[in-house]
Design a protein around this motif. Structure first.
Motif, PDB file in Angstrom:
ATOM      1  N   ARG A 124      28.775  31.986  79.868  1.00 16.95           N
ATOM      2  CA  ARG A 124      29.821  32.863  79.338  1.00 16.95           C
ATOM      3  C   ARG A 124      29.682  34.331  79.715  1.00 16.95           C
ATOM      4  NH1 ARG A 124      28.986  28.841  74.615  1.00 16.95           N
ATOM      5  NH2 ARG A 124      29.995  27.129  75.669  1.00 16.95           N
ATOM      6  N   ARG A 125      28.632  34.992  79.200  1.00 19.41           N
ATOM      7  CA  ARG A 125      28.423  36.405  79.490  1.00 19.41           C
ATOM      8  C   ARG A 125      29.647  37.264  79.253  1.00 19.41           C
ATOM      9  NH1 ARG A 125      24.354  36.700  84.561  1.00 19.41           N
ATOM     10  NH2 ARG A 125      23.211  34.821  84.081  1.00 19.41           N
ATOM     11  N   ILE A 126      30.294  37.045  78.145  1.00 20.20           N
ATOM     12  CA  ILE A 126      31.368  37.949  77.775  1.00 20.20           C
ATOM     13  C   ILE A 126      30.755  39.200  77.158  1.00 20.20           C
ATOM     14  CG2 ILE A 126      33.069  36.138  77.392  1.00 20.20           C
ATOM     15  CD1 ILE A 126      32.220  36.735  74.319  1.00 20.20           C
ATOM     16  N   PHE A 127      31.581  40.201  76.878  1.00 18.57           N
ATOM     17  CA  PHE A 127      31.069  41.407  76.225  1.00 18.57           C
ATOM     18  C   PHE A 127      31.145  41.184  74.725  1.00 18.57           C
ATOM     19  CE2 PHE A 127      33.062  42.729  80.243  1.00 18.57           C
ATOM     20  CZ  PHE A 127      31.937  43.206  80.892  1.00 18.57           C
ATOM     21  N   PRO A 128      30.022  40.954  74.062  1.00 21.47           N
ATOM     22  CA  PRO A 128      30.081  40.496  72.670  1.00 21.47           C
ATOM     23  C   PRO A 128      30.609  41.543  71.696  1.00 21.47           C
ATOM     24  CG  PRO A 128      27.803  40.797  73.364  1.00 21.47           C
ATOM     25  CD  PRO A 128      28.647  40.999  74.571  1.00 21.47           C
ATOM     26  N   ARG A 129      30.459  42.807  72.010  1.00 21.20           N
ATOM     27  CA  ARG A 129      30.896  43.830  71.052  1.00 21.20           C
ATOM     28  C   ARG A 129      32.315  44.303  71.319  1.00 21.20           C
ATOM     29  NH1 ARG A 129      26.685  46.592  68.269  1.00 21.20           N
ATOM     30  NH2 ARG A 129      24.852  45.273  68.324  1.00 21.20           N
ATOM     31  N   MET A 130      32.906  43.803  72.355  1.00 18.36           N
ATOM     32  CA  MET A 130      34.296  44.161  72.620  1.00 18.36           C
ATOM     33  C   MET A 130      35.207  43.085  72.058  1.00 18.36           C
ATOM     34  SD  MET A 130      34.357  45.549  76.445  1.00 18.36           S
ATOM     35  CE  MET A 130      33.486  47.002  76.948  1.00 18.36           C
ATOM     36  N   GLU A 187      39.919  43.596  74.678  1.00 22.42           N
ATOM     37  CA  GLU A 187      39.137  44.497  75.538  1.00 22.42           C
ATOM     38  C   GLU A 187      38.405  43.736  76.631  1.00 22.42           C
ATOM     39  OE1 GLU A 187      38.350  47.894  72.118  1.00 22.42           O
ATOM     40  OE2 GLU A 187      36.931  46.268  72.407  1.00 22.42           O
ATOM     41  N   ASN A 188      37.935  42.551  76.278  1.00 17.16           N
ATOM     42  CA  ASN A 188      37.286  41.732  77.293  1.00 17.16           C
ATOM     43  C   ASN A 188      38.257  41.417  78.426  1.00 17.16           C
ATOM     44  OD1 ASN A 188      34.446  40.422  77.098  1.00 17.16           O
ATOM     45  ND2 ASN A 188      35.103  40.667  74.968  1.00 17.16           N
ATOM     46  N   LEU A 189      39.488  41.110  78.050  1.00 19.92           N
ATOM     47  CA  LEU A 189      40.481  40.804  79.077  1.00 19.92           C
ATOM     48  C   LEU A 189      40.799  42.046  79.896  1.00 19.92           C
ATOM     49  CD1 LEU A 189      42.894  38.419  77.140  1.00 19.92           C
ATOM     50  CD2 LEU A 189      41.147  37.818  78.803  1.00 19.92           C
ATOM     51  N   LEU A 238      47.585  29.749  78.332  1.00 18.48           N
ATOM     52  CA  LEU A 238      46.565  28.745  78.670  1.00 18.48           C
ATOM     53  C   LEU A 238      45.665  28.479  77.470  1.00 18.48           C
ATOM     54  CD1 LEU A 238      45.310  27.018  80.853  1.00 18.48           C
ATOM     55  CD2 LEU A 238      44.077  29.021  81.665  1.00 18.48           C
ATOM     56  N   PHE A 239      45.278  29.528  76.784  1.00 15.83           N
ATOM     57  CA  PHE A 239      44.386  29.374  75.631  1.00 15.83           C
ATOM     58  C   PHE A 239      45.011  30.029  74.398  1.00 15.83           C
ATOM     59  CE2 PHE A 239      41.444  29.972  79.320  1.00 15.83           C
ATOM     60  CZ  PHE A 239      41.043  28.658  79.409  1.00 15.83           C
ATOM     61  N   PRO A 240      45.901  29.321  73.723  1.00 15.43           N
ATOM     62  CA  PRO A 240      46.553  29.917  72.543  1.00 15.43           C
ATOM     63  C   PRO A 240      45.525  30.377  71.507  1.00 15.43           C
ATOM     64  CG  PRO A 240      47.507  27.776  73.082  1.00 15.43           C
ATOM     65  CD  PRO A 240      46.327  27.952  73.964  1.00 15.43           C
ATOM     66  N   ARG A 241      44.368  29.732  71.507  1.00 11.61           N
ATOM     67  CA  ARG A 241      43.323  30.101  70.571  1.00 11.61           C
ATOM     68  C   ARG A 241      42.930  31.572  70.695  1.00 11.61           C
ATOM     69  NH1 ARG A 241      39.756  27.508  67.434  1.00 11.61           N
ATOM     70  NH2 ARG A 241      40.955  26.765  65.729  1.00 11.61           N
ATOM     71  N   LEU A 242      42.905  32.056  71.923  1.00 15.67           N
ATOM     72  CA  LEU A 242      42.486  33.448  72.136  1.00 15.67           C
ATOM     73  C   LEU A 242      43.487  34.412  71.519  1.00 15.67           C
ATOM     74  CD1 LEU A 242      41.156  33.441  75.797  1.00 15.67           C
ATOM     75  CD2 LEU A 242      39.867  33.367  73.672  1.00 15.67           C
ATOM     76  N   LYS A 243      44.757  34.027  71.542  1.00 14.71           N
ATOM     77  CA  LYS A 243      45.777  34.899  70.984  1.00 14.71           C
ATOM     78  C   LYS A 243      45.554  35.070  69.484  1.00 14.71           C
ATOM     79  CE  LYS A 243      50.685  35.759  71.324  1.00 14.71           C
ATOM     80  NZ  LYS A 243      51.970  35.220  71.754  1.00 14.71           N
ATOM     81  N   GLU A 244      45.177  33.960  68.836  1.00 21.03           N
ATOM     82  CA  GLU A 244      44.899  34.049  67.403  1.00 21.03           C
ATOM     83  C   GLU A 244      43.737  34.987  67.117  1.00 21.03           C
ATOM     84  OE1 GLU A 244      44.122  30.092  65.894  1.00 21.03           O
ATOM     85  OE2 GLU A 244      45.780  29.279  67.065  1.00 21.03           O
ATOM     86  N   ARG A 245      42.871  35.146  68.108  1.00 22.99           N
ATOM     87  CA  ARG A 245      41.636  35.897  67.898  1.00 22.99           C
ATOM     88  C   ARG A 245      41.662  37.258  68.575  1.00 22.99           C
ATOM     89  NH1 ARG A 245      40.440  32.444  64.703  1.00 22.99           N
ATOM     90  NH2 ARG A 245      39.180  30.571  64.988  1.00 22.99           N
ATOM     91  N   ILE A 246      42.834  37.734  68.885  1.00 18.02           N
ATOM     92  CA  ILE A 246      42.948  38.855  69.830  1.00 18.02           C
ATOM     93  C   ILE A 246      42.133  40.089  69.450  1.00 18.02           C
ATOM     94  CG2 ILE A 246      45.131  39.605  68.777  1.00 18.02           C
ATOM     95  CD1 ILE A 246      45.981  40.360  71.675  1.00 18.02           C
ATOM     96  N   ASN A 247      42.039  40.377  68.161  1.00 13.93           N
ATOM     97  CA  ASN A 247      41.305  41.579  67.778  1.00 13.93           C
ATOM     98  C   ASN A 247      39.898  41.293  67.264  1.00 13.93           C
ATOM     99  OD1 ASN A 247      43.215  43.554  68.448  1.00 13.93           O
ATOM    100  ND2 ASN A 247      44.449  42.929  66.675  1.00 13.93           N
ATOM    101  N   GLN A 248      39.462  40.078  67.493  1.00 12.11           N
ATOM    102  CA  GLN A 248      38.116  39.736  67.037  1.00 12.11           C
ATOM    103  C   GLN A 248      37.113  40.106  68.121  1.00 12.11           C
ATOM    104  OE1 GLN A 248      38.616  35.854  65.084  1.00 12.11           O
ATOM    105  NE2 GLN A 248      36.439  35.611  65.406  1.00 12.11           N
ATOM    106  N   ARG A 249      35.914  40.466  67.710  1.00 12.79           N
ATOM    107  CA  ARG A 249      34.893  40.768  68.714  1.00 12.79           C
ATOM    108  C   ARG A 249      34.467  39.493  69.428  1.00 12.79           C
ATOM    109  NH1 ARG A 249      30.445  45.017  66.601  1.00 12.79           N
ATOM    110  NH2 ARG A 249      31.847  46.711  66.073  1.00 12.79           N
TER     111      ARG A 249
END
Lengths: 243, 506
Positions: free
Chosen positions: A91-97, A101-103, A125-136
């Protein structure tokens, strides 16, 4: 090996970790508009090859060409600027963003006019991400982080997409979605995809061609159909398997 | 609850009314399940369903908002995990875990990672370092034992030759195995594994299966497992619990769960071809779990609506009823897991449900008017019993004539409001261009009078309910945004008169 039209061609590359040789004499290529997959056991060097394309670690010998340009010695950020995107293993996403912001981090700077459209596509593609848009990013579940990593890579509007185990940690239903989406992108935009997968069966079904890697050496290559039918491949990577 | 009968000693872990909220987000909602002693229990579900959160509650990383987690050790001691600190849980309650995002000590060697896991006994035998410094034999022996145990597990996981390499240098799959070994070195009675097969190929996950079965059979350790690789879950687990959005949607043996339509819809997402295969298989076996269950579900949905609105005509209810009532009602009344279990349920249920059975077999005149171009939304009240009765009879008399197979040329019962008797201009759109619709679903849609993208694009909530009832995948239309896709396709076909094979909507 038609090197003229190859978008990515890796020639005789050797990569070392300290004194350990991880890749020896690897030669693979991906033509424009192709989906190519690399399969092999854990520790074979698949991820190392993915990282070597980005110069981390650097190839000690050999040559990596992208679109006719030698990128073997380019700094990593300049390689990324050539519209090569990677969804890395683990994964290696930015965990605090936040998700948003990651996108943004993944978006390509010279095509910002497409930003909103691209974000929308990722959310489609990933509706789940939309639900989580402002989550870190760090508070997402593992599978959601994986979606974010893939989405971030797509934000770069890549010409070449490197996917390192995109299915890792994802539910079977989502894996199907992702594979369909990759195929769709490939069909509609001509995106070239270089795919590393443990789910060899799924990967070979998706890809046009495949390579088999064992201990840092490419031992087999060919059309996916042929590899799927190959008894050796079946025994080593497909049996006891999924689906 | 599966094992309420033999509650006490057979359950190593009881999860009761567990809830976990993060601010406004409900990650786990009133979850109940049990992990049996000496068994492998799998926890599966879509991403973000709350599986890892359950683990985090069990191992003390989170304090649950509500609920009770009772761990019963072999010697009969009971621990309430929600009241204990995480390190005490490992030490006293003997629960160990691995992590989804690997958390090894990557700078330490493989062997050292396993020795750290044995820190507690080593510390004790070294008299908190003092006796160790003095070179007491007790410590030397303990140290030798610790290495011996580490060696035993390294052999089990095939990493003896990498013992002195930094753990961070191992390939991904090996790191996962090392995490399991590290957890086992704490001698747990309950081992919690978070996606142990992630990143393993088919053969490696087969090896993992063997390792886990060994652990269960040789050490008697109970295993709780989160996993997406069905070859692992279905082959080795004794019991499967399925979560979706923090709620349990299914619970039972691997076979029960695998055939549960809810699980298929929410998680497994069986391919259309596979459904056909399953149907044929079931047909060959003479019983028809899935079809019967699915059929029953839709019958029940109608039944449910009838019960809640006894005086309204059923067709109008199906066509305009609110979106929510159907699913919760069905789930509450008769857990779908049970439905999937056997036809016996459906056989018992069918007569009980079919209130007035008086319709001709396998035919539902209401929606079948051959020449009708539109099935009217509001049906006369008198026809209400006919519809249910008809489908119930259809099921009883010919349980195999489920929507998928009966190749009726006309519109079927339960069609949506905007159904057509035949495609306009004799040419149907390629519905399979909508992601989520496969050949089988396309056929079902056609049978129900849906041929064009614009028909799907104009669906309202109620139509979706009606369509989902016959498509047998509830929630899917919204999730995959068929309507949005259909709208886009309508637009596309309006711009270019003849793209692909689709005949152009207008």
């Amino acid at each position: 090996m038609s090197e003229n039209k190859a978008l990515l061609s890796i020639e005789n590359v050797e990569t070392y970790y300290g004194n350990i040789r991880a890749l020896s004499g690897v030669t693979v290529h991906a033509d424009a508009g192709e989906i190519v997959t690399l399969i092999g056991a854990n520790g074979a060097g698949k991820s190392t090859l993915m990282m070597t394309i980005f110069g981390m670690p650097r190839a000690r010998t050999g040559r990596i060409m992208f679109d006719g340009k030698d990128i073997t010695h380019l700094p990593t950020h300049e390689i990324a600027r050539l519209r090569i995107a990677q969804s890395p293993e683990g994964r290696r996403i930015f965990p605090r963003m936040t998700v948003q912001e990651n996108l943004q981090m993944g978006a390509s700077l010279d095509k910002l006019e497409f930003f909103d459209e691209d974000v929308r596509k990722v959310f489609d593609l990933f509706p789940r991400l939309k639900e989580r848009i402002n989550q870190r990013g760090g508070t997402l579940s593992g599978g959601e982080q994986q979606m974010l990593a893939i989405g971030r890579a797509l934000m770069a509007r890549p010409r070449l997409l490197l996917l390192d185990e995109p299915s890792l940690g994802l539910a079977p239903l989502i894996i199907k979605h992702i594979f369909e989406a990759i195929k769709e992108l490939n069909k509609t935009t001509g995106l070239t995809v270089f795919l590393v997968e443990q789910n060899a069966f799924g990967a070979l079904k998706l890809a046009d061609r495949g390579y088999v890697m064992v201990n840092g050496i490419v031992t087999m290559s060919g059309a996916s159909k042929d590899l799927l039918a190959n008894p050796e491949v079946r025994a080593a990577y497909l049996e006891g398997g999924r689906h | 609850m599966v094992s309420e009968v033999q509650k006490n000693n057979s359950a190593i872990l009881r999860v009761e009314r567990l809830s976990m909220k993060f601010g406004g987000l409900i990650a786990i909602n009133d979850l109940n399940f049990e992990a049996k002693r000496g068994a492998i229990t799998a926890l599966i579900g879509p991403n973000g369903a709350g599986k890892t959160t359950v683990f985090n509650c069990i191992t003390g990383f989170y304090k649950p908002t509500e609920g009770m987690l009772t761990m019963t050790r072999q010697n009969g001691e009971e621990y309430l995990l929600e009241r204990m600190a995480d390190f005490v849980i490992t030490k006293k309650a003997k629960v160990a875990r691995t992590f989804q995002n690997i958390r090894l000590f990557s700078g330490l060697t493989v062997l050292e990672n396993l020795l750290v896991a044995q820190h507690n006994p080593l510390m004790l035998s070294s008299g908190y370092t003092i006796l160790g410094l003095l070179g007491f034999p007790t410590y030397k022996k303990a140290a030798a034992d610790a290495i011996e145990k580490a060696r035993f597990w390294l052999e089990k996981i095939n990493l003896v030759d990498r013992a002195d390499d930094p753990a961070g240098d191992l390939p991904y799959g090996a790191q996962r195995r090392l995490e399991i070994a590290r957890a086992m070195c704490t001698e747990p009675e309950l081992l919690c594994l978070d996606e142990p097969a992630a990143g393993l190929n088919a053969r490696e996950s087969a090896e993992l299966n063997k390792l886990l079965l060994d652990i269960r059979d040789e050490t008697g350790t109970s295993i709780l497992l989160i996993e997406h690789d069905m070859s692992v879950v279905m082959e080795i687990s004794d019991h499967v619990v399925v979560l979706e959005y923090g709620t349990k949607i299914s619970d039972g043996t691997p076979d029960t769960v695998k055939n549960d339509p809810k699980v298929i819809a929410a998680y497994l997402g069986v391919e259309d071809e596979e459904i056909v295969e399953m149907l044929e298989h079931a047909e060959a076996a003479g019983v028809d779990d899935i079809t019967a269950a699915v059929d029953l579900m839709s019958t029940e949905a109608i039944q449910e609506l009838e019960e809640t609105h006894p005086d309204a005509p059923v067709a109008s209810l199906v066509a305009t009823g609110p979106a929510r009532p159907i699913r919760p009602a069905v789930a509450k009344k008769q857990s779908v897991a049970k439905v999937a279990k056997a036809t016996k349920v459906s056989e018992d249920a069918a007569p009980a449900k079919a209130v007035p059975v008086k319709a001709p077999p396998a035919k539902s005149p209401s929606a079948k008017a051959p020449a009708a171009t539109k099935v009217s939304v509001a049906k006369p009240v008198a026809e209400k019993p006919t519809v249910t009765g008809a489908s119930a009879v259809a099921k009883k008399s010919a349980p195999k004539s489920a929507p998928a197979k009966a190749a009726a040329p006309q519109i079927k019962a339960g069609a949506t409001a905007n159904a057509l008797a035949a495609p306009r201009e004799g040419k149907a759109d390629r519905l399979i261009d909508i992601k989520g619709i496969g050949p089988v679903n396309e056929r079902k849609l056609n049978e129900h009078g849906i041929f064009h993208f614009d028909q799907i694009a104009s669906w309202k909530k109620a139509d979706i309910i009606a369509a989902e009832a016959y498509l047998a995948f509830d929630g899917r239309i919204a999730r995959e945004d068929w309507i949005g896709q259909a709208k886009a396709l309508v637009k596309a076909s309006q711009k270019k008169p003849a793209p692909k094979k689709s005949g152009g909507a207008k």
